[in-house]
Every structure is written in structure tokens, then in C-alpha cells.
Design a protein around this motif. Structure first.
Motif, PDB file in Angstrom:
ATOM      1  N   LEU A   1       0.829  -1.197   0.000  1.00  0.00           N
ATOM      2  CA  LEU A   1       0.000   0.000   0.000  1.00  0.00           C
ATOM      3  C   LEU A   1       0.867   1.251   0.000  1.00  0.00           C
ATOM      4  O   LEU A   1       0.578   2.230  -0.697  1.00  0.00           O
ATOM      5  CB  LEU A   1      -0.923  -0.011   1.221  1.00  0.00           C
ATOM      6  CG  LEU A   1      -1.966   1.118   1.295  1.00  0.00           C
ATOM      7  CD1 LEU A   1      -2.856   1.094   0.066  1.00  0.00           C
ATOM      8  CD2 LEU A   1      -2.800   0.988   2.557  1.00  0.00           C
ATOM      9  N   GLU A   2       1.949   1.221   0.762  1.00  0.00           N
ATOM     10  CA  GLU A   2       2.880   2.347   0.771  1.00  0.00           C
ATOM     11  C   GLU A   2       3.529   2.517  -0.600  1.00  0.00           C
ATOM     12  O   GLU A   2       3.724   3.637  -1.079  1.00  0.00           O
ATOM     13  CB  GLU A   2       3.947   2.135   1.837  1.00  0.00           C
ATOM     14  CG  GLU A   2       3.419   2.209   3.273  1.00  0.00           C
ATOM     15  CD  GLU A   2       4.510   1.978   4.305  1.00  0.00           C
ATOM     16  OE1 GLU A   2       5.680   1.823   3.889  1.00  0.00           O
ATOM     17  OE2 GLU A   2       4.192   1.967   5.503  1.00  0.00           O
TER      18      GLU A   2
ATOM     19  N   VAL B   1      -2.411  -4.712  -4.950  1.00  0.00           N
ATOM     20  CA  VAL B   1      -2.886  -4.226  -3.657  1.00  0.00           C
ATOM     21  C   VAL B   1      -4.387  -4.455  -3.521  1.00  0.00           C
ATOM     22  O   VAL B   1      -4.879  -4.847  -2.460  1.00  0.00           O
ATOM     23  CB  VAL B   1      -2.545  -2.727  -3.486  1.00  0.00           C
ATOM     24  CG1 VAL B   1      -3.153  -2.177  -2.197  1.00  0.00           C
ATOM     25  CG2 VAL B   1      -1.043  -2.522  -3.479  1.00  0.00           C
ATOM     26  N   GLY B   2      -5.126  -4.226  -4.608  1.00  0.00           N
ATOM     27  CA  GLY B   2      -6.568  -4.451  -4.578  1.00  0.00           C
ATOM     28  C   GLY B   2      -6.922  -5.895  -4.277  1.00  0.00           C
ATOM     29  O   GLY B   2      -7.844  -6.183  -3.502  1.00  0.00           O
TER      30      GLY B   2
ATOM     31  N   ASN C   1     -11.386  -6.037   2.927  1.00  0.00           N
ATOM     32  CA  ASN C   1     -11.509  -4.583   2.767  1.00  0.00           C
ATOM     33  C   ASN C   1     -11.987  -4.270   1.345  1.00  0.00           C
ATOM     34  O   ASN C   1     -11.220  -3.794   0.502  1.00  0.00           O
ATOM     35  CB  ASN C   1     -10.172  -3.896   3.055  1.00  0.00           C
ATOM     36  CG  ASN C   1      -9.665  -4.183   4.446  1.00  0.00           C
ATOM     37  OD1 ASN C   1     -10.453  -4.401   5.369  1.00  0.00           O
ATOM     38  ND2 ASN C   1      -8.347  -4.184   4.624  1.00  0.00           N
ATOM     39  N   ASN C   2     -13.256  -4.547   1.089  1.00  0.00           N
ATOM     40  CA  ASN C   2     -13.770  -4.405  -0.276  1.00  0.00           C
ATOM     41  C   ASN C   2     -13.795  -2.956  -0.749  1.00  0.00           C
ATOM     42  O   ASN C   2     -13.599  -2.687  -1.931  1.00  0.00           O
ATOM     43  CB  ASN C   2     -15.170  -5.005  -0.364  1.00  0.00           C
ATOM     44  CG  ASN C   2     -15.180  -6.506  -0.155  1.00  0.00           C
ATOM     45  OD1 ASN C   2     -14.256  -7.209  -0.570  1.00  0.00           O
ATOM     46  ND2 ASN C   2     -16.207  -7.020   0.497  1.00  0.00           N
TER      47      ASN C   2
ATOM     48  N   THR D   1     -11.349   1.000  -4.512  1.00  0.00           N
ATOM     49  CA  THR D   1     -10.583   2.225  -4.781  1.00  0.00           C
ATOM     50  C   THR D   1      -9.345   1.919  -5.617  1.00  0.00           C
ATOM     51  O   THR D   1      -9.026   2.650  -6.569  1.00  0.00           O
ATOM     52  CB  THR D   1     -10.174   2.900  -3.459  1.00  0.00           C
ATOM     53  OG1 THR D   1     -11.351   3.207  -2.701  1.00  0.00           O
ATOM     54  CG2 THR D   1      -9.397   4.184  -3.725  1.00  0.00           C
ATOM     55  N   CYS D   2      -8.638   0.836  -5.270  1.00  0.00           N
ATOM     56  CA  CYS D   2      -7.445   0.449  -6.029  1.00  0.00           C
ATOM     57  C   CYS D   2      -7.795   0.059  -7.462  1.00  0.00           C
ATOM     58  O   CYS D   2      -7.121   0.475  -8.417  1.00  0.00           O
ATOM     59  CB  CYS D   2      -6.734  -0.709  -5.330  1.00  0.00           C
ATOM     60  SG  CYS D   2      -5.966  -0.288  -3.759  1.00  0.00           S
ATOM     61  N   TYR D   3      -8.855  -0.722  -7.617  1.00  0.00           N
ATOM     62  CA  TYR D   3      -9.264  -1.149  -8.957  1.00  0.00           C
ATOM     63  C   TYR D   3      -9.702   0.052  -9.804  1.00  0.00           C
ATOM     64  O   TYR D   3      -9.421   0.105 -11.007  1.00  0.00           O
ATOM     65  CB  TYR D   3     -10.400  -2.156  -8.861  1.00  0.00           C
ATOM     66  CG  TYR D   3     -10.007  -3.486  -8.266  1.00  0.00           C
ATOM     67  CD1 TYR D   3      -8.737  -4.007  -8.451  1.00  0.00           C
ATOM     68  CD2 TYR D   3     -10.909  -4.232  -7.495  1.00  0.00           C
ATOM     69  CE1 TYR D   3      -8.362  -5.224  -7.903  1.00  0.00           C
ATOM     70  CE2 TYR D   3     -10.547  -5.456  -6.943  1.00  0.00           C
ATOM     71  CZ  TYR D   3      -9.277  -5.936  -7.151  1.00  0.00           C
ATOM     72  OH  TYR D   3      -8.922  -7.144  -6.604  1.00  0.00           O
ATOM     73  N   LYS D   4     -10.378   1.002  -9.154  1.00  0.00           N
ATOM     74  CA  LYS D   4     -10.845   2.169  -9.903  1.00  0.00           C
ATOM     75  C   LYS D   4      -9.673   3.027 -10.361  1.00  0.00           C
ATOM     76  O   LYS D   4      -9.680   3.570 -11.475  1.00  0.00           O
ATOM     77  CB  LYS D   4     -11.796   2.996  -9.036  1.00  0.00           C
ATOM     78  CG  LYS D   4     -12.549   4.070  -9.816  1.00  0.00           C
ATOM     79  CD  LYS D   4     -13.615   4.734  -8.971  1.00  0.00           C
ATOM     80  CE  LYS D   4     -14.387   5.763  -9.784  1.00  0.00           C
ATOM     81  NZ  LYS D   4     -15.449   6.423  -8.978  1.00  0.00           N
TER      82      LYS D   4
END
Length: 289
Positions: free
Chosen positions: A122-123, A138-139, A147-148, A153-156
Motif C-alpha cells: 500500500l505504501e 494491492v486491490g 476490505n472491499n 478504490t485500487c481497482y478504480k
């Protein structure tokens, strides 16, 4: 194009509708253009298409079977995706030359702690916001932790960078309401973007969406492209369409031929990779300096 902002402001009221129609026409051309292979592209080392077995994924009954990334890998230095056969061949060659393995693409020294946890990745994703491969990784880890919302957010973010897999995951989560409020309209828009990006499953689902809306002509176009990308279930839909009368005999026959061609190409590519790996394994002594 306008000669300046003043000219655009003066003429925009007359050109607004025309520009909208032109933009829509351009999107249609991009959506239904002929596509070869899939959204993953080629391995940068062997230059063969990366494997995406759509039929195996669609037949998966649980998340463990949904392992399309198992045929490719990446190093935490450059995050360039390569096929596992090239990765293994590189490791074997390094052992043969009595050298420590490096990244098969950039040749940098592979960190010993390559299996980073979610917080470390994530960092990294914060520092490398323009790396869709890292964002997708990360997603996936966020999904495994439950943590859906964070995964969405990561996928977007990856989708905004043009990653077709990210677009497809965003569409699925919007459609099912996982980690985000359910929105079928946005889900349909994202699945079309993923289809235009070459995603075989998104192409099939876009065809099913059009079929449910009664747009049989558009649905047939989607199913024909999906068949050429190796999605066998699209042939079933085309067969049903042929029986119902909205798919011609020539369209169905062409889809059958293109699907068989895609299957044969996939098989030939894997055989070529196996031969390359077998060549690397000959007369190898596994030891390091």
C-alpha cells in the motif's frame, strides 16, 4: 479544432450536439473494432501473448479456481508482467551461470523480501500511483482481507490508468454492490470500456447486457468478437440466435472458425513456451555462488 478559447465559446452552442454525436460514433468504432488476443498483451521477453483461459475462469466454481494470474508473474522492482515460463527459464539460466537470480525484465537484483505484505504494498502504491499492476496487486490483497471498499478504490485507480482488468473488476463490484453502492448503469459502462480494452469476459458480458436490452445486432457483434478471443460460451449464445433467426449462418460459421483458431493459437503458444523452458533445463547444475 477551434482556433482559440474565444472561438470555442462563441460557437459551442451550435457545435455541442454535433460534438456529442461524433464522440459517440468514435466510441462505437473503438468498441466494435476487430481485436486479436486479450487485454494482457504479450510477454515482453518471449513476445508471445500472455495466457488468459476464459473458459477455465468461467467454469470456476470458487475463488481458488479463479487464478488467471497463475500463468504470469512480476518482480517487485519494475512490476513488469512476464509469463511464468520466461521467469522460470531466467532463474534456471542464472543457476547455470552460478549467479543469483535477478528480475527477468530489468535485470535488477530481486529483493529477498519480495513477498511484501499489504501495508508495504500500500505504501508502494502511494509512491507509484501510475502503476496499474501494483494497484491491482494491492486491490487483490485488500479483497482477501475483506476490505472491499479499499479494493474498489485500487481497482478504480487502475481502471483510470487504462487497465482493462481493473475496469472489469470495477464493473463486477458495481453490479453486485461489493464495497460500493450498487449501480447497474455504471457497471454496464465500465464493462463496455473493459471490452473495448480487449477483455474477453467483459466482451461476453457486454453481449449479454445488450441481449437483455433487446439489442440483438449489437449483442451479436459482441459475441462474435468474444468467440474470436476464445470464449466458448459466446458460441452457445450465437447458436441460440441462429435458431431464433437473428444470427445468420455465415456469422455463426465465422465465429466457429475464429474460436477454433484462437484455441489452436493458445495451444501452440503454450507448446512453444514449454519447448523454450525445456531447452533451458538441459544440462543445468542448480547451485549458487
Amino acid at each position: 479544432r477551434y482556433c482559440g478559447k474565444v472561438c470555442q465559446a462563441n460557437d459551442w452552442s451550435q457545435h455541442k450536439q454535433l460534438c456529442k454525436e461524433k464522440k459517440k460514433a468514435d466510441r462505437e468504432v473503438m468498441l466494435f473494432q476487430n481485436q486479436e488476443g486479450n487485454h494482457l498483451g504479450e510477454c515482453p521477453i518471449c513476445l508471445l501473448p500472455l495466457l488468459f483461459d476464459a473458459d477455465r475462469i468461467m467454469d470456476a466454481e470458487d475463488e481458488k479456481c479463479y487464478h488467471f494470474m497463475g500463468e504470469m508473474t512480476h518482480s517487485p522492482c519494475c512490476w513488469t508482467v512476464v509469463c511464468t515460463k520466461c521467469f522460470d527459464a531466467h532463474i534456471i539460466t542464472a543457476c547455470k551461470e552460478q549467479k543469483k537470480p535477478t528480475c527477468p525484465f530489468c535485470r535488477c537484483k530481486t529483493p529477498e523480501d519480495s513477498d511484501k505484505n499489504t501495508d508495504e504494498l500500500l505504501e508502494l502504491s502511494i509512491d507509484h500511483e501510475n502503476n496499474p499492476t501494483l494497484l491491482m496487486k494491492v486491490g487483490a490483497l485488500q479483497c482477501r482481507k475483506g476490505n472491499n471498499g479499499a479494493a474498489f478504490t485500487c481497482y478504480k485507480k487502475a481502471a483510470k490508468l487504462g487497465d482493462a482488468q481493473g475496469m472489469y473488476f470495477v464493473s463486477t463490484m458495481l453490479h453486485l454492490g461489493i464495497g460500493v453502492t450498487m449501480n447497474h448503469g455504471k457497471a454496464a459502462a465500465y464493462v463496455k470500456k473493459a471490452a473495448a480494452g480487449g477483455h474477453p469476459l467483459a466482451r461476453y458480458e457486454a453481449g449479454m447486457d445488450e441481449l437483455c436490452r433487446g439489442n440483438t445486432i449489437r449483442a451479436v457483434k459482441h459475441f462474435c468478437i468474444a468467440a474470436s478471443q476464445g470464449v466458448t460460451k459466446s458460441l452457445e449464445e450465437l447458436k441460440n440466435g441462429y435458431r431464433s433467426g437473428y444470427v445468420t449462418k455465415s456469422e455463426y460459421e465465422q465465429a466457429l472458425r475464429s474460436n477454433q483458431k484462437a484455441k489452436e493459437a493458445m495451444k501452440d503458444n503454450e507448446e512453444t513456451r514449454q519447448q523454450m523452458l525445456a531447452e533451458s533445463k538441459r544440462n543445468v547444475t542448480f547451485h549458487y555462488k
